[in-house]
Design an enzyme around this catalytic site. Structure first.
Site, PDB file in Angstrom:
ATOM      1  N   GLU A   1       0.958  -1.320   0.001  1.00 38.47           N
ATOM      2  CA  GLU A   1      -0.018   0.125   0.173  1.00 38.47           C
ATOM      3  C   GLU A   1       0.896   1.467   0.090  1.00 38.47           C
ATOM      4  O   GLU A   1       0.560   2.288  -0.556  1.00 38.47           O
ATOM      5  CB  GLU A   1      -1.082  -0.033   1.327  1.00 38.47           C
ATOM      6  CG  GLU A   1      -1.928  -0.894   1.083  1.00 38.47           C
ATOM      7  CD  GLU A   1      -1.828  -2.493   1.800  1.00 38.47           C
ATOM      8  OE1 GLU A   1      -0.459  -2.708   1.786  1.00 38.47           O
ATOM      9  OE2 GLU A   1      -2.735  -3.095   1.995  1.00 38.47           O
TER      10      GLU A   1
ATOM     11  N   HIS B   1     -10.554  -3.806  11.191  1.00 36.40           N
ATOM     12  CA  HIS B   1     -11.476  -3.828  10.050  1.00 36.40           C
ATOM     13  C   HIS B   1     -12.485  -2.733  10.144  1.00 36.40           C
ATOM     14  O   HIS B   1     -13.623  -2.996   9.569  1.00 36.40           O
ATOM     15  CB  HIS B   1     -11.927  -5.267   9.753  1.00 36.40           C
ATOM     16  CG  HIS B   1     -10.798  -5.755   9.000  1.00 36.40           C
ATOM     17  ND1 HIS B   1      -9.494  -6.083   9.627  1.00 36.40           N
ATOM     18  CD2 HIS B   1     -10.735  -6.390   7.732  1.00 36.40           C
ATOM     19  CE1 HIS B   1      -8.916  -6.870   8.670  1.00 36.40           C
ATOM     20  NE2 HIS B   1      -9.567  -7.189   7.561  1.00 36.40           N
TER      21      HIS B   1
HETATM   22  C1  LIG Z   1      -1.950  -4.207   4.915  1.00 40.62           C
HETATM   23  C2  LIG Z   1      -3.368  -5.094   4.408  1.00 40.62           C
HETATM   24  N1  LIG Z   1      -3.602  -5.009   3.094  1.00 40.62           N
HETATM   25  C3  LIG Z   1      -4.714  -5.659   2.674  1.00 40.62           C
HETATM   26  C4  LIG Z   1      -5.422  -6.728   3.648  1.00 40.62           C
HETATM   27  C5  LIG Z   1      -6.307  -7.480   2.888  1.00 40.62           C
HETATM   28  N2  LIG Z   1      -5.990  -8.715   2.760  1.00 40.62           N
HETATM   29  C6  LIG Z   1      -6.506  -9.547   3.822  1.00 40.62           C
HETATM   30  S1  LIG Z   1      -5.709 -11.097   3.544  1.00 40.62           S
HETATM   31  C7  LIG Z   1      -5.149 -10.497   2.097  1.00 40.62           C
HETATM   32  C8  LIG Z   1      -4.496 -11.680   1.294  1.00 40.62           C
HETATM   33  C9  LIG Z   1      -2.963 -12.073   2.070  1.00 40.62           C
HETATM   34  O1  LIG Z   1      -2.434 -13.058   1.454  1.00 40.62           O
HETATM   35  P1  LIG Z   1      -1.385 -13.799   2.306  1.00 40.62           P
HETATM   36  O2  LIG Z   1      -0.479 -13.101   2.848  1.00 40.62           O
HETATM   37  O3  LIG Z   1      -0.621 -14.817   1.181  1.00 40.62           O
HETATM   38  O4  LIG Z   1      -1.962 -14.604   3.392  1.00 40.62           O
HETATM   39  P2  LIG Z   1      -3.060 -16.006   3.302  1.00 40.62           P
HETATM   40  O5  LIG Z   1      -4.297 -15.295   3.290  1.00 40.62           O
HETATM   41  O6  LIG Z   1      -3.015 -16.549   1.718  1.00 40.62           O
HETATM   42  O7  LIG Z   1      -2.801 -16.821   4.328  1.00 40.62           O
HETATM   43  C10 LIG Z   1      -5.391  -9.295   1.812  1.00 40.62           C
HETATM   44  C11 LIG Z   1      -4.929  -8.662   0.457  1.00 40.62           C
HETATM   45  C12 LIG Z   1      -4.972  -6.356   4.727  1.00 40.62           C
HETATM   46  N3  LIG Z   1      -5.660  -7.620   5.513  1.00 40.62           N
HETATM   47  N4  LIG Z   1      -3.814  -5.945   5.255  1.00 40.62           N
END
Ligand SMILES: Cc1ncc(C[n+]2csc(CCOP(=O)(O)OP(=O)(O)O)c2C)c(N)n1
Lengths: 319, 368
Positions: free
Chosen positions: B78, B147
């Site tokens: 971000e 959130h």
């Molecule tokens: C800083 C931030 N940006 C966006 C999000 C929205 N978001 C929640 S989970 C996620 C994907 C994360 O993927 P990963 O780190 O690979 O973990 P996984 O969910 O696959 O375990 C996103 C974009 C967030 N929670 N925090």
């Protein structure tokens, strides 16, 4: 292997069955919390936590049920937390995304991707200070997804941890997805371990989620750090998320992932694999124990009261 | 929901013809579609904008229509992506950067506050930053501490940023179009529980000007200024008050900065009572700002100061469990009671409005 297989099987099965139970009861609204399930990914949490001591720490993301359980987090308190009850691990204030159990070495989880990675390094820094006084080196394991490595604070932390040789292990659970976006659309190259090596960090890549391999890798990494007082070590574990990003459903019908890849991972399921290594008696006994533990936690959660209104204002500040 | 729709519809100018009844997310999509068609320099990007869920449906179909150069997802970065948006904006493009929660914008603060807000001024007009940052306030179903935050006042504090938080489909579309055409960084605040609310929206392109409040329902006894999703709660409160003969004027500032104080002050001069209901904490918040400015303007004119009150989030982190979460937010009933006390005086006998049907809250089954 004699004792190891049943032990790892039991932990993985507990995570799987508990999460599938959550999925099953989700429609009843008992769990008013967004659940990010680890179904299919259990071998990582169990492989990581099994060789750790109770006073070592594991730090994770919102997808935290598996490490919470594997590290020995209180099951009743976890269930009560998901139910929003006062006897939950955070009194109902955290919900699924922020599970915490400091007495069992489970650091509070964060729902903001990447945020817990530097915090784990801070905990490791404190452990390095502590070891000078106590002569005993504890360690932190920081777990995050492939998406977490895209945040600036990930690289900033990697650099600092390498610079200060912090007693920690980084574990990337690489399920190749961030919500629905595949890794190919997010990473310029997939040479994650190679990138990390340039900081002078020892790396390991495990691409089959083999629970014994993960356990062994963590176990020797932990031993090395304990003996020398110096880390960090980085481990990338490939895995596959069976269910949707958040929520109780299988979303393969949404057509954003590869069904063959799913089939391969299902065939490689570590829970099935270990079940096959046990005799029927042992297997049945473990299954019964796990079922009983989940039932017990559910009853505890159901019977626990909701927090009283005054609880809204507790813990805003420390006294 | 229809209550909201009707009051907005009646407050629209009659000459806006060719309306259709669409939902908030569809109104936003229409704005993107029309502006991207009109101006090839507009592009939309951010995490998940190009997946099959399309940010609550608001970006669905845009990749197919405008291609991946103009509609694309990003890595989870971000901070850097905000810088990228600012750079592209300085070069003459009009990026719309999207975040699925306001909480994640805390990762963008350095770029937004130190660069986007200041570049035009600091570089003495040599560059402009025509950037829209879309973001969503979450609520309910255990969204919890990270959130559900509503951080508009952080952005209102910074000279150079504009901040809008439309509460209905009509204003969402018009404000988005105005924000895209504006030559400044605009923080565009949506709310998770507003996406499915319906409203009458002109099919054509139109602007809802940034800096103009809307009187949603006229009234004479008390002025209620409500922000974002609290507009829905204020409209419920108005119904309760109506049932006991109290007439509340409901004002939606829409634009939090610039802030249309003239509309608010004119209303308070009439009602002599101002209740501000923010969808946020009170301390150093939008409510503090609206209140101070009201008093300043009254003093300047030597008017007798009005009765004043504020409501907003409890001064705590938002808890996930439902019973505590219910206490955390103001609602139609608590707002009505507060307004009743202001109108009838503290000694009035206690009044308890009936329980509301709060469709958008009760029907929301999460997870996100
Ligand atoms: C800083 C931030 N940006 C966006 C999000 C929205 N978001 C929640 S989970 C996620 C994907 C994360 O993927 P990963 O780190 O690979 O973990 P996984 O969910 O696959 O375990 C996103 C974009 C967030 N929670 N925090």
């Amino acid at each position: 292997m004699d004792k190891l297989a049943p032990q790892l099987y039991k932990k993985m099965l507990l995570i799987r069955k508990l999460e599938l139970r959550l999925a099953e009861i989700y429609h009843t609204d008992a769990v008013k919390s967004p659940v990010h399930l680890s179904v299919g990914q259990e071998s990582i949490a169990v492989g990581i936590c099994d060789p750790l001591n109770k006073d070592d720490l594991v730090s994770n993301t919102y997808r935290c049920h598996a490490t919470y359980i594997a590290k020995g987090g209180d099951l009743r308190e976890m269930m009560a937390e998901l139910y929003g009850k006062s006897q939950g691990c955070a009194g109902g204030k955290a919900g699924s995304m922020h599970l915490v159990d400091m007495k069992n070495g489970v650091v509070g989880a964060s729902a903001v991707v990447g945020t817990t990675i530097p915090i784990a390094a801070g905990l490791a820094l404190a452990m390095k200070f502590d070891a000078k006084k106590t002569g005993k080196q504890r360690i932190v394991v920081s777990v995050f997804g492939d998406g977490g490595t895209e945040e600036g604070c990930f690289y900033e932390t990697i650099n600092f941890a390498a610079l200060r040789k912090l007693p920690m292990i980084f574990v990337c659970e690489n399920n190749r997805l961030a919500i629905h976006t595949p890794i190919e659309r997010r990473w310029a190259t997939e040479k994650l371990c190679e990138r990390i090596q340039t900081y002078g960090i020892e790396t390991h890549k495990i691409d089959d989620a083999d629970v014994f391999k993960i356990r062994e890798t963590i176990s020797s990494a932990a031993e090395k750090i304990r003996n020398t007082g110096e880390g960090p070590i980085f481990i990338e574990c490939a895995t596959y998320r069976w269910l949707e990003h958040v929520g109780p459903f299988d979303d393969h019908k949404d057509n954003y992932r590869d069904l063959e890849e799913y089939a391969r991972w299902k065939k490689n399921d570590q829970i099935d694999r270990l079940a096959g290594m046990l005799d029927e008696n042992t297997r049945n006994q473990i299954q019964q124990e796990v079922t009983d533990m989940i039932k017990d936690a559910e009853i505890f959660a159901e019977n626990s009261p909701y927090p009283a209104a005054e609880e809204l204002y507790t813990h805003v500040y420390a006294h | 929901m229809s209550m909201h729709t009707n009051s907005v519809a009646t407050s629209l100018q009659k000459d806006q013809q060719d309306l259709h009844l669409i939902r908030y997310f569809e109104a936003l999509r229409e704005a993107f579609d029309q502006e991207m068609t009109r101006d090839p320099n507009v592009f939309l990007f951010g995490l998940d904008v190009d997946d099959h869920k399309g940010i609550q449906g608001s970006t669905l179909g845009l990749v197919e229509k405008f291609g991946r150069d103009r509609v694309f997802g990003t890595p989870l970065s971000e901070d850097a992506m905000t810088g990228v948006a600012i750079g592209a904006a300085m070069a003459g493009y009009r990026p719309i950067h999207t975040h699925i929660r306001m909480d994640f914008m805390l990762l963008c603060m350095n770029q937004l506050v130190n660069m986007a807000a200041k570049a035009h001024y600091m570089y003495n007009g040599q560059v402009q930053v025509p950037l829209v940052v879309r973001t969503m306030i979450g609520r309910s179903w255990g969204q919890g501490g990270q959130h559900s935050q509503a951080l508009h006042s952080l952005f209102m504090h910074i000279p150079g940023l504009k901040v809008v938080a439309p509460s209905n489909a009509h204003d969402a579309k018009g404000c988005m179009i105005a924000a895209i055409r504006d030559n400044n960084p605009v923080i565009f605040i949506e709310h998770r529980l507003l996406y499915s609310t319906e409203g009458f929206v002109p099919k054509n392109s139109y602007e809802v000007p940034l800096g103009k409040a809307r009187i949603l329902v006229p009234g004479s006894d008390v002025t209620i200024v409500a922000i974002s999703h609290m507009v829905m709660e204020a409209l419920r409160a108005r119904k309760h008050l109506d049932s006991i003969g109290i007439s509340a004027e409901i004002i939606d500032p829409i634009s939090l900065w610039p802030l249309d104080m003239d509309t608010i002050v004119a209303s308070v001069q009439k009602t002599k009572k101002l209740l501000i209901v923010d969808n946020a904490w009170l301390t150093c918040g939008a409510s503090s700002e609206i209140l101070s400015r009201t008093i300043e303007m009254f003093q300047e004119e030597d008017h007798v100061l009005p009765a004043i009150a504020r409501m907003g989030f409890a001064p705590t982190t938002c808890p996930t469990t439902r019973p505590l979460e219910n206490l955390f937010y103001p609602n139609g009933r608590t707002i009505a009671v507060k307004a009743y006390e202001m109108v009838k005086g503290k000694s009035a006998k206690a009044w308890e409005p009936p329980v509301d049907a709060r469709a958008e809250i009760d029907e929301f089954k999460g997870p996100f």
